[in-house]
Design a protein around this motif. Sequence first.
Motif, PDB file in Angstrom:
ATOM      1  N   MET A   1      50.371  34.665  41.864  1.00  0.00           N
ATOM      2  CA  MET A   1      49.385  34.588  42.931  1.00  0.00           C
ATOM      3  C   MET A   1      48.093  34.002  42.370  1.00  0.00           C
ATOM      4  O   MET A   1      47.845  34.049  41.159  1.00  0.00           O
ATOM      5  N   HIS A   2      47.258  33.422  43.258  1.00  0.00           N
ATOM      6  CA  HIS A   2      46.028  32.759  42.831  1.00  0.00           C
ATOM      7  C   HIS A   2      44.815  33.380  43.519  1.00  0.00           C
ATOM      8  O   HIS A   2      44.827  33.618  44.736  1.00  0.00           O
ATOM      9  N   VAL A   3      43.788  33.638  42.729  1.00  0.00           N
ATOM     10  CA  VAL A   3      42.506  34.127  43.223  1.00  0.00           C
ATOM     11  C   VAL A   3      41.425  33.304  42.548  1.00  0.00           C
ATOM     12  O   VAL A   3      41.426  33.162  41.316  1.00  0.00           O
ATOM     13  N   ALA A   4      40.524  32.757  43.333  1.00  0.00           N
ATOM     14  CA  ALA A   4      39.454  31.900  42.799  1.00  0.00           C
ATOM     15  C   ALA A   4      40.025  30.766  41.963  1.00  0.00           C
ATOM     16  O   ALA A   4      39.422  30.328  40.984  1.00  0.00           O
ATOM     17  N   GLY A   5      41.195  30.293  42.370  1.00  0.00           N
ATOM     18  CA  GLY A   5      41.829  29.198  41.661  1.00  0.00           C
ATOM     19  C   GLY A   5      42.517  29.593  40.375  1.00  0.00           C
ATOM     20  O   GLY A   5      43.027  28.731  39.652  1.00  0.00           O
ATOM     21  N   LEU A   6      42.560  30.908  40.067  1.00  0.00           N
ATOM     22  CA  LEU A   6      43.178  31.386  38.842  1.00  0.00           C
ATOM     23  C   LEU A   6      44.498  32.075  39.149  1.00  0.00           C
ATOM     24  O   LEU A   6      44.590  32.861  40.103  1.00  0.00           O
ATOM     25  N   ALA A   7      45.505  31.801  38.345  1.00  0.00           N
ATOM     26  CA  ALA A   7      46.794  32.470  38.498  1.00  0.00           C
ATOM     27  C   ALA A   7      46.692  33.868  37.886  1.00  0.00           C
ATOM     28  O   ALA A   7      46.505  34.008  36.676  1.00  0.00           O
ATOM     29  N   ILE A   8      46.785  34.885  38.720  1.00  0.00           N
ATOM     30  CA  ILE A   8      46.659  36.280  38.286  1.00  0.00           C
ATOM     31  C   ILE A   8      48.027  36.935  38.279  1.00  0.00           C
ATOM     32  O   ILE A   8      48.789  36.814  39.241  1.00  0.00           O
ATOM     33  N   ASP A   9      48.359  37.643  37.201  1.00  0.00           N
ATOM     34  CA  ASP A   9      49.606  38.402  37.146  1.00  0.00           C
ATOM     35  C   ASP A   9      49.396  39.746  37.828  1.00  0.00           C
ATOM     36  O   ASP A   9      48.535  40.529  37.406  1.00  0.00           O
ATOM     37  N   PRO A  10      50.164  40.041  38.898  1.00  0.00           N
ATOM     38  CA  PRO A  10      49.969  41.292  39.643  1.00  0.00           C
ATOM     39  C   PRO A  10      50.620  42.470  38.912  1.00  0.00           C
ATOM     40  O   PRO A  10      51.736  42.888  39.218  1.00  0.00           O
ATOM     41  N   MET A  11      49.916  43.028  37.946  1.00  0.00           N
ATOM     42  CA  MET A  11      50.458  44.082  37.102  1.00  0.00           C
ATOM     43  C   MET A  11      49.492  45.255  37.026  1.00  0.00           C
ATOM     44  O   MET A  11      48.282  45.089  37.147  1.00  0.00           O
ATOM     45  N   THR A  12      50.064  46.442  36.815  1.00  0.00           N
ATOM     46  CA  THR A  12      49.252  47.621  36.533  1.00  0.00           C
ATOM     47  C   THR A  12      48.925  47.659  35.043  1.00  0.00           C
ATOM     48  O   THR A  12      49.518  46.917  34.241  1.00  0.00           O
ATOM     49  N   GLU A  13      48.020  48.533  34.664  1.00  0.00           N
ATOM     50  CA  GLU A  13      47.698  48.680  33.245  1.00  0.00           C
ATOM     51  C   GLU A  13      48.936  49.083  32.447  1.00  0.00           C
ATOM     52  O   GLU A  13      49.189  48.549  31.361  1.00  0.00           O
ATOM     53  N   GLY A  14      49.721  50.012  33.005  1.00  0.00           N
ATOM     54  CA  GLY A  14      50.938  50.440  32.323  1.00  0.00           C
ATOM     55  C   GLY A  14      51.928  49.306  32.144  1.00  0.00           C
ATOM     56  O   GLY A  14      52.585  49.201  31.098  1.00  0.00           O
ATOM     57  N   GLU A  15      52.040  48.450  33.147  1.00  0.00           N
ATOM     58  CA  GLU A  15      52.960  47.312  33.051  1.00  0.00           C
ATOM     59  C   GLU A  15      52.493  46.304  32.011  1.00  0.00           C
ATOM     60  O   GLU A  15      53.307  45.685  31.315  1.00  0.00           O
ATOM     61  N   VAL A  16      51.182  46.141  31.890  1.00  0.00           N
ATOM     62  CA  VAL A  16      50.656  45.246  30.856  1.00  0.00           C
ATOM     63  C   VAL A  16      51.024  45.773  29.472  1.00  0.00           C
ATOM     64  O   VAL A  16      51.487  45.026  28.602  1.00  0.00           O
ATOM     65  N   VAL A  17      50.833  47.071  29.259  1.00  0.00           N
ATOM     66  CA  VAL A  17      51.173  47.674  27.971  1.00  0.00           C
ATOM     67  C   VAL A  17      52.665  47.503  27.682  1.00  0.00           C
ATOM     68  O   VAL A  17      53.056  47.122  26.567  1.00  0.00           O
TER      69      VAL A  17
END
Length: 249
Positions: A1-17
């Motif tokens: 997904m894109h916000v302000a032209g940036l591709a953002i990964d829709p993840m929680t903090e736990g998922e990032v870890v």
Amino acid sequence: MHVAGLAIDPMTEGEVVEHVVAALKRGEGGHLVTPNVDIGWAAAHDPEARQIIEGADLVVADGMPLVWAARLLGTPVPGRVAGSDLIWSLSEAATFYRYPIYLLGGPPGVARQAAGRLTDRHPGLVVAGVDAPPYGFETTQESCARVRDAVVAAAPRLVFVGLGFPKQDRLIAQLRKDLPATWFVGCGAAIAFAAGAVPRAPLWMQRTGLEWLFRLLNEPGRLARRYLLHDLPFALWLLTACLFRRLFS
């Protein structure tokens, strides 16, 4: 997904870890960027800054305006994932898996103080090294080489680089060539927060998107121009643009 032209990964903090740990287990390194409004403004005005973010392996929203913008667009992210929180949760995972970490950034003594507080909370955490490069170190080849050599010699698996965007991320791009199996987190002020050298906003201000106001009141001389002339107008423009797109698309 894109916000302000940036591709953002829709993840929680736990998922990032979990993502970072899984990659480390495979012997794969990476670069994690946590854009806030300030980074979003920089990316909108500087092609190099945008390119840095686009080249990262993980990009998660650190900043409630980006979270709100995603909701207005109908593509919500699970929530804010702040670098100042990740330094604790990733260090907890590093303790469990015995991955050595490295803290790079902050005023003299702050990284060492942060290391002490992290190990107090997570006994057994292996801190491979800390460093606080002097202001302007990136302007000379000799100083850059010293910083790089120290990190490479320490051979960490997880490096928190708190030098501010995009300086920290330019350095990460260089370090990744020498440490391809290491994860690098561009974490801004997270090292200073972890050390207790800079106070964090109360939780209610973090959750309501007012952390910027708390920081402005605590450091007006350093942050007033950036927050009031750049970030606040950009946040208002971003949210208004997303609202119009939602209503009329």
